[in-house]
Design a protein around this motif. Structure first.
Motif, PDB file in Angstrom:
ATOM      1  N   ARG A 258      -6.389  -0.904  10.653  1.00  0.00           N
ATOM      2  CA  ARG A 258      -6.148  -2.251  11.156  1.00  0.00           C
ATOM      3  C   ARG A 258      -7.389  -3.147  11.008  1.00  0.00           C
ATOM      4  NH1 ARG A 258      -1.775  -2.656  14.825  1.00  0.00           N
ATOM      5  NH2 ARG A 258      -2.927  -4.114  16.165  1.00  0.00           N
ATOM      6  N   LYS A 259      -8.538  -2.534  10.820  1.00  0.00           N
ATOM      7  CA  LYS A 259      -9.790  -3.287  10.725  1.00  0.00           C
ATOM      8  C   LYS A 259     -10.204  -3.572   9.279  1.00  0.00           C
ATOM      9  CE  LYS A 259     -11.960   0.027  12.867  1.00  0.00           C
ATOM     10  NZ  LYS A 259     -12.986   0.855  13.548  1.00  0.00           N
ATOM     11  N   ARG A 260      -9.420  -3.123   8.301  1.00  0.00           N
ATOM     12  CA  ARG A 260      -9.933  -3.079   6.922  1.00  0.00           C
ATOM     13  C   ARG A 260      -9.313  -4.107   5.977  1.00  0.00           C
ATOM     14  NH1 ARG A 260     -14.271   0.756   6.653  1.00  0.00           N
ATOM     15  NH2 ARG A 260     -13.876   2.243   8.358  1.00  0.00           N
ATOM     16  N   ASN A 261      -8.247  -4.774   6.372  1.00  0.00           N
ATOM     17  CA  ASN A 261      -7.624  -5.793   5.524  1.00  0.00           C
ATOM     18  C   ASN A 261      -7.190  -5.229   4.169  1.00  0.00           C
ATOM     19  OD1 ASN A 261      -6.670  -8.412   5.064  1.00  0.00           O
ATOM     20  ND2 ASN A 261      -8.557  -9.027   4.020  1.00  0.00           N
ATOM     21  N   PHE A 262      -6.455  -4.119   4.191  1.00  0.00           N
ATOM     22  CA  PHE A 262      -5.960  -3.503   2.963  1.00  0.00           C
ATOM     23  C   PHE A 262      -4.803  -4.308   2.378  1.00  0.00           C
ATOM     24  CE2 PHE A 262      -7.631   0.429   5.101  1.00  0.00           C
ATOM     25  CZ  PHE A 262      -8.632   0.678   4.182  1.00  0.00           C
ATOM     26  N   ASP A 263      -4.728  -4.348   1.056  1.00  0.00           N
ATOM     27  CA  ASP A 263      -3.559  -4.919   0.384  1.00  0.00           C
ATOM     28  C   ASP A 263      -2.393  -3.943   0.433  1.00  0.00           C
ATOM     29  OD1 ASP A 263      -4.803  -7.374  -0.579  1.00  0.00           O
ATOM     30  OD2 ASP A 263      -5.923  -6.079  -1.959  1.00  0.00           O
ATOM     31  N   ILE A 264      -2.703  -2.667   0.172  1.00  0.00           N
ATOM     32  CA  ILE A 264      -1.672  -1.635   0.107  1.00  0.00           C
ATOM     33  C   ILE A 264      -2.146  -0.403   0.863  1.00  0.00           C
ATOM     34  CG2 ILE A 264      -0.521   0.031  -1.438  1.00  0.00           C
ATOM     35  CD1 ILE A 264      -0.338  -2.167  -3.514  1.00  0.00           C
ATOM     36  N   ILE A 265      -1.238   0.164   1.652  1.00  0.00           N
ATOM     37  CA  ILE A 265      -1.485   1.463   2.289  1.00  0.00           C
ATOM     38  C   ILE A 265      -0.450   2.446   1.743  1.00  0.00           C
ATOM     39  CG2 ILE A 265      -1.420   2.778   4.449  1.00  0.00           C
ATOM     40  CD1 ILE A 265      -2.448   0.295   5.884  1.00  0.00           C
ATOM     41  N   LEU A 266      -0.932   3.496   1.094  1.00  0.00           N
ATOM     42  CA  LEU A 266      -0.068   4.569   0.592  1.00  0.00           C
ATOM     43  C   LEU A 266      -0.067   5.698   1.603  1.00  0.00           C
ATOM     44  CD1 LEU A 266       1.619   6.023  -1.599  1.00  0.00           C
ATOM     45  CD2 LEU A 266      -0.549   6.817  -2.595  1.00  0.00           C
TER      46      LEU A 266
ATOM     47  N   ALA B 138      -0.512  -5.522   5.423  1.00  0.00           N
ATOM     48  CA  ALA B 138      -0.572  -4.547   4.328  1.00  0.00           C
ATOM     49  C   ALA B 138       0.835  -4.200   3.842  1.00  0.00           C
ATOM     50  CB  ALA B 138      -1.290  -3.287   4.781  1.00  0.00           C
ATOM     51  N   ILE B 139       0.944  -3.935   2.547  1.00  0.00           N
ATOM     52  CA  ILE B 139       2.183  -3.417   1.975  1.00  0.00           C
ATOM     53  C   ILE B 139       2.186  -1.906   2.166  1.00  0.00           C
ATOM     54  CG2 ILE B 139       3.503  -3.115  -0.154  1.00  0.00           C
ATOM     55  CD1 ILE B 139       2.061  -5.701  -1.148  1.00  0.00           C
ATOM     56  N   ILE B 140       3.237  -1.399   2.801  1.00  0.00           N
ATOM     57  CA  ILE B 140       3.311   0.035   3.114  1.00  0.00           C
ATOM     58  C   ILE B 140       4.211   0.728   2.097  1.00  0.00           C
ATOM     59  CG2 ILE B 140       3.809   1.760   4.872  1.00  0.00           C
ATOM     60  CD1 ILE B 140       1.590  -0.307   5.563  1.00  0.00           C
ATOM     61  N   ILE B 141       3.639   1.673   1.373  1.00  0.00           N
ATOM     62  CA  ILE B 141       4.375   2.477   0.397  1.00  0.00           C
ATOM     63  C   ILE B 141       4.305   3.927   0.850  1.00  0.00           C
ATOM     64  CG2 ILE B 141       4.511   3.202  -2.023  1.00  0.00           C
ATOM     65  CD1 ILE B 141       3.124   0.589  -2.764  1.00  0.00           C
ATOM     66  N   THR B 142       5.458   4.579   0.968  1.00  0.00           N
ATOM     67  CA  THR B 142       5.499   5.939   1.511  1.00  0.00           C
ATOM     68  C   THR B 142       6.113   6.917   0.527  1.00  0.00           C
ATOM     69  OG1 THR B 142       5.734   5.066   3.767  1.00  0.00           O
ATOM     70  CG2 THR B 142       6.310   7.381   3.428  1.00  0.00           C
TER      71      THR B 142
END
Length: 367
Positions: free
Chosen positions: A83-91, A109-113
């Motif tokens: 939550r602190k990192r400003n990711f574009d995508i979290i896999l 973030a865009i969440i890809i699972t």
């Protein structure tokens, strides 16, 4: 892109399939110029802050103290940090212990699972745990922007169960080169004069079915059973099968040894039934093993017509008595070609990156 990979114990790989993929893919991303972070357990053997251009974030993981429940706390710690990192995508690799925290995942973030296999089908879990895993699966499907299925069977299941599309991207393997039969002395076997089965010793991997077939066949060829047998089910199998040609070797983690054992084996039995692309199956194909597999859509989706299939101990017995490895060398060659052309890491890494780019374009204007 600024990308995070969650759901593993970390890189470099010291554990299993998802960790191996996370290592290969994160390095690939870094080499392509992306800013990539992999979450690691705090007690991972590798304690540096970077690995081959990949940023590592160590989070507290109490699994070593409290067992499986610690995975939920570890995943929570990883998600809170994200939550602190400003990711574009979290896999997210798997959903078992992270999907329950979906409401805490950063909204931007865009969440890809990667949906992994049908974990709730594993018989080692009690009914209440299986129910919880099915709920976690549903949460992962509904809370992710995009889903990855690593087998056609899993893709079909997600579509049928949840009416949700997923992207099929398989797992990968490297072709095994430079076999040496020196390894065989260590295990007291000879080229093509032993069979083997490699798996976690759990009921859904059908080790009992295979060994029942071995006994019924009266074939005295040595069969190596590779996997940790110091478990309740492992002890049951050792008690039931005490024939001298059935040898329980325990777990072997030396990949060079395993690849050589697969390469020089006569029959390689693969009994897995709980979905996904099983890494050990791809490794067997890459090692040019002659594969006899349990008949189900997951195995058939990978092996197609390039294996013999069984669904009972009687069928195992009949295969042992009726087929020969050297009459089926083309099947072995076809499996090797599949590794080189379909299941190679370069293609798989590229497929993941292409999906990321598509998702970034598709969701870039969302609130």
């Amino acid at each position: 892109m600024k990308i995070a990979i969650l759901g593993t114990r970390g890189v470099p790989n010291h554990y299993g399939g998802f960790e191996q993929f996370a290592e290969f893919f994160s390095i690939f991303l870094a080499e392509k110029g992306h800013e990539v972070y992999v979450y690691n357990s705090h007690n991972h053997p590798y304690q540096e802050k970077t690995f081959k251009g990949v940023h590592l974030i160590h989070c507290y993981d109490p699994e070593f103290k409290i067992g499986t429940a610690g995975q939920f706390i570890y995943d929570l710690n990883c998600i809170l940090d994200s939550r602190k990192r400003n990711f574009d995508i979290i896999l997210q690799l798997g959903y078992t212990s992270n999907s329950i925290w979906h409401f805490l995942v950063p909204k931007k973030a865009i969440i890809i699972t990667n949906m992994d296999g049908l974990e709730w089908k594993r018989t080692k879990y009690k009914p209440i745990v299986q129910k919880a895993l099915k709920y976690a699966e549903k949460l992962a499907v509904t809370s992710s922007h995009s889903l990855i299925a690593d087998s056609i069977g899993i893709q079909n299941y997600i579509q049928k169960k949840y009416k949700r599309a997923s992207k099929y991207i398989a797992y990968g393997s490297d072709v095994f080169k430079n076999p040496t039969n020196d390894v065989l002395l260590k295990y007291k076997v000879e080229e093509n004069k032993y069979n083997m089965i490699l798996a976690r010793l759990e009921p859904e991997n059908n080790i009992e079915m295979v060994l029942d077939g071995v006994v019924k066949s009266n074939d005295l060829t040595t069969i190596l059973v590779i996997g940790n047998h110091n478990t309740k089910f492992g002890n049951y199998l050792k008690s039931k099968f005490h024939q001298t040609n059935i040898r329980f070797l325990g777990a072997i983690y030396n990949l060079e040894d395993l690849n050589n054992l697969r390469y020089f084996s006569n029959f390689y039995f693969h009994g897995h039934t709980v979905g996904g692309t099983n890494p050990s199956l791809l490794e067997a194909m890459a090692s040019q093993a002659f594969i006899l597999a349990h008949e189900n859509e997951f195995n058939q989706g990978i092996l197609k017509e390039n294996a013999f299939y069984f669904s009972s101990s009687e069928e195992v017995k009949n295969l042992i008595l009726s087929i020969k490895k050297y009459d089926n060398l083309q099947k072995i060659e076809n499996n090797l070609n599949a590794i080189e052309n379909e299941f190679n890491w370069t293609k798989i890494n590229g497929d993941y990156l292409q999906l990321f780019e598509e998702c970034l374009s598709r969701f870039k204007d969302r609130k």
